[in-house]
Scaffold this active site. Structure first.
Site, mmCIF file in Angstrom:
data_model
loop_
_atom_site.group_PDB
_atom_site.id
_atom_site.type_symbol
_atom_site.label_atom_id
_atom_site.label_comp_id
_atom_site.label_asym_id
_atom_site.label_seq_id
_atom_site.Cartn_x
_atom_site.Cartn_y
_atom_site.Cartn_z
ATOM 1 C CG HIS A 146 35.051 88.002 31.298
ATOM 2 N ND1 HIS A 146 33.805 87.459 31.231
ATOM 3 C CD2 HIS A 146 35.009 88.913 32.298
ATOM 4 C CE1 HIS A 146 33.030 88.010 32.156
ATOM 5 N NE2 HIS A 146 33.731 88.900 32.810
ATOM 6 C CG ASP A 198 35.500 91.407 26.912
ATOM 7 O OD1 ASP A 198 34.918 91.377 28.007
ATOM 8 O OD2 ASP A 198 36.195 90.475 26.493
ATOM 9 N N GLY A 199 32.264 92.229 26.991
ATOM 10 C CA GLY A 199 31.265 92.535 28.013
ATOM 11 C C GLY A 199 31.833 93.104 29.286
ATOM 12 C CG HIS A 256 29.678 94.579 36.795
ATOM 13 N ND1 HIS A 256 30.985 94.949 37.042
ATOM 14 C CD2 HIS A 256 29.550 93.305 37.261
ATOM 15 C CE1 HIS A 256 31.619 93.941 37.624
ATOM 16 N NE2 HIS A 256 30.771 92.934 37.775
ATOM 17 C CD GLU A 308 30.016 90.982 40.892
ATOM 18 O OE1 GLU A 308 30.692 90.362 41.739
ATOM 19 O OE2 GLU A 308 30.373 91.116 39.712
ATOM 20 C CB CYS A 401 38.604 89.585 40.446
ATOM 21 S SG CYS A 401 37.086 89.858 41.394
ATOM 22 C CB CYS A 402 39.048 91.100 45.514
ATOM 23 S SG CYS A 402 37.416 91.627 44.925
#
Length: 640
Positions: A146, A198-199, A256, A308, A401-402
């Site tokens: 990340h 990046d993943g 995802h 997710e 994150c949310c």
């Protein structure tokens, strides 16, 4: 048409370049009162001010101090991307400062910006996980590390800070990091050491915005390289991280959900700035497939808790729906970019549905508790240990994150409601406030979504020049009425837009009336999870039942009687003041099955009967569920 420039609002999260190939250009609305201003006030007064304390207690800020050499100890946090929680909070705080001066908030921002700058390494690199835990071994795990995802959120925070305050302290950090990335990543033959991505997509749309802010085209070219590098096996060829098929060839969204949507937002930004028709076509194709086959009624996205991700077409479960709050935010961000690119109203339709339902459910009415996932059903007797994937509101998350993502969208919401073009002003979302475009200002008064009368008054207009006021007629609205300058206006909406063209004068008034009768909605029959069920909607709001309103039996046995009319009830005492929908139903009588619940279809009473006690059903807006007590909830209701 030519017109005199007026003072325009400060640019928001999306500011198109001077040569962008877009149908519309973003402008803004000053939201002054009403539904969204109340939610934004809670965000400004409760959610955002709590951010530094929560980031301190979770260790995010301490990690930056450690990286800067200003503290001692070990890295705190379970994930390599915890820095992004800080960056998203900084972005939210910047957009808030753009609306109103706040000395205390400005001081917190300045303190944390200085901390971020101090943690940056001399060559521009910045990621506390790799600096503190991995011994500086950079870009060794692109699938999970990340690093570019974190850089993207830093860049977006820096752009917001620059646009809101004029300060360059954080922008300088972002530029150094972007220059570092540009020196490391590139295609074969570029002279750069790494050909990869990046993943977790995110840096792509951030780089485009940095290009728009600085005029440095290298950032746009780097974003385009990253967009096209996905799908070629650099990350193992997995759909989870958008590497199974190139975006230009994809036929449906997969993997995802947040990663897919962030990648699509970045691809749309690249298409806008370069005129890439193949990327535009891919975006339109994938958006149609997503909305037709993989979107919940609430606008929520993501069928599986595992990874997710999106499920198969029409795989839209209820109690196991993932519908991550961040996915709703990413959906709004992508749809807004598609609206600007194409000029089509349908993107505003999805934004509206998502904002009022799938997004807003993610934060409690008091602004202090959060939902990471947003199911459409919680069963009677549900046990929940809490945590990130809980159906219970939580103060903060291990993967947080949310919450700051919600903060930044609410703080910048006025930038997602209106646009302008050479013909005039387009209103995508209805709020009380002032919409502006070049030489044009229109004031709106409305109690939307509780009442769907929107009164618009022209305050500024070019003298003796005609222009078009375009009003989005929502997809849920079967009819509408409009009066323009006191006269009924009979023109039909064209592909979702009602376009009013005339030479306007200050004081001219337009009144748009939309029907707000509650309605029952059924799903495509291929959605197995809700076959034989209906949902209650009113205007843009999806409704649900909660166990707290239906004592004495829970919700699992309730069936709705579709032959009885729906009624509305104003409840200023409930959930901050809502309009409820009242329906008739019964409690299904199911005979005791003993130890085995399955019986032949010809068995007497095998399916249960609907002749149980009648019950009055009280449906509340879905966004307001889980604000009173833990308990059952459901959106889709079986029919009697």
């Amino acid at each position: 048409m030519p017109r005199t420039r007026s003072s325009l609002p400060a640019p928001g999260p999306v500011r198109l370049g001077p040569h962008a190939r877009a149908a519309l250009r973003p402008t803004a609305a000053g939201i002054t009162s009403g539904f969204w201003q109340a939610r934004r006030a809670t965000n400004a007064q409760v959610s955002i001010p709590q951010g530094p304390e929560l980031l301190e207690s979770a260790g995010n800020l301490r990690n930056l101090r450690l990286a800067a050499g200003a503290d001692e100890g070990e890295f705190q946090g379970a994930y390599p991307f915890v820095d992004t929680d800080v960056y998203k909070w900084l972005e939210a705080a910047a957009w808030q400062l753009a609306q109103a001066p706040d000395a205390a908030l400005a001081a917190q921002v300045a303190r944390i910006v200085a901390l971020v700058a101090a943690a940056q390494q001399p060559d521009g690199y910045l990621n506390t996980w790799f600096q503190l835990v991995k011994g500086g071994r950079r870009y060794q795990d692109l699938r999970w590390g990340h690093e570019l995802y974190s850089a993207g959120h830093l860049i977006q925070a820096a752009v917001a800070h620059h646009r809101a305050t004029g300060g360059t302290e954080l922008l300088d950090v972002a530029v150094r990091f972007a220059d570092h990335i540009d020196s490391v990543f590139g295609p074969p033959g570029s002279g750069r050491p790494i050909d990869g991505v990046d993943g977790h997509p995110e840096v792509e749309t951030a780089l485009v915005e940095l290009y728009r802010e600085t005029g440095e085209r290298r950032y746009l070219e780097l974003a385009g390289y990253f967009v096209d590098r996905f799908g070629h096996g650099a990350l193992g060829g997995e759909a989870y991280c958008q590497d199974r098929v190139p975006l230009r060839e994809a036929t449906n969204v997969e993997g995802h959900a947040v990663r897919q949507l962030y990648l699509l937002a970045g691809a749309t930004d690249v298409a806008v700035e370069t005129g890439d028709e193949e990327l535009r076509t891919a975006g339109e194709r994938l958006w149609r497939a997503m909305t037709a086959t993989k979107t919940h009624l609430t606008g929520g996205l993501g069928a599986h808790h595992d990874e997710e991700d999106f499920g198969d077409p029409y795989e839209l479960p209820n109690e196991r729906a993932y519908c991550e709050t961040c996915a709703a935010i990413a959906s709004v961000q992508w749809s807004w970019r598609m609206a600007l690119l194409t000029g089509e109203a349908r993107y505003g339709d999805l934004i509206e549905r998502t904002l009022y339902n799938g997004f807003l459910a993610g934060v409690s009415l008091d602004g202090e508790r959060w939902l990471y996932v947003n199911p459409l059903q919680v069963r009677d007797g549900h046990t929940d240990p809490g945590g990130d994937q809980s159906a219970r509101r939580t103060r903060w998350f291990r993967c947080a994150c949310c919450p700051p993502n919600v903060m930044r969208l609410l703080a910048s919401l006025e930038h997602y409601v209106a646009s302008g073009d050479a013909d005039g002003l387009q209103i995508h979302q209805y709020v009380t406030g002032r919409y502006t475009a070049e030489g044009i200002a229109v004031r709106a008064e409305t109690d939307y979504p509780w009442d769907a009368t929107i009164r618009l008054t022209v305050e500024e207009t070019p003298a003796d020049l005609p222009w078009t006021l375009s009003l989005r007629i929502p997809q849920w609205s079967r009819e509408f009425r409009v009066h323009c300058a006191g006269e009924p206006y009979g023109a039909l909406a064209s592909e979702g837009w009602l376009r009013l063209e005339r030479t306007w004068s200050p004081g001219d008034e337009v009144v748009l009336e939309l029907p707000l009768e509650p309605r029952l909605t059924a799903a495509d029959p291929r959605v197995d999870a809700v076959r034989g069920c209906v949902a209650i909607e009113r205007g843009p709001l999806v409704y649900c039942l909660e166990g707290v309103d239906h004592p004495g039996g829970g919700l699992d046995d309730i069936v709705l009687d579709p032959t009885r009319p729906l009624a509305v009830k104003q409840r200023p005492d409930l959930l901050g003041g809502v309009t409820t929908v009242v329906a008739a139903g019964r409690r299904r009588v199911v005979p005791d099955r003993g130890w085995w619940p399955y019986v032949p279809t010809d068995a007497v009473g095998s399916p249960g009967t609907d002749d149980g006690d009648p019950v009055e059903l009280t449906a509340v807006p879905y966004y307001a569920w889980a604000n009173r007590e833990d308990g059952a909830m459901r959106v889709w209701l079986p029919l009697s």
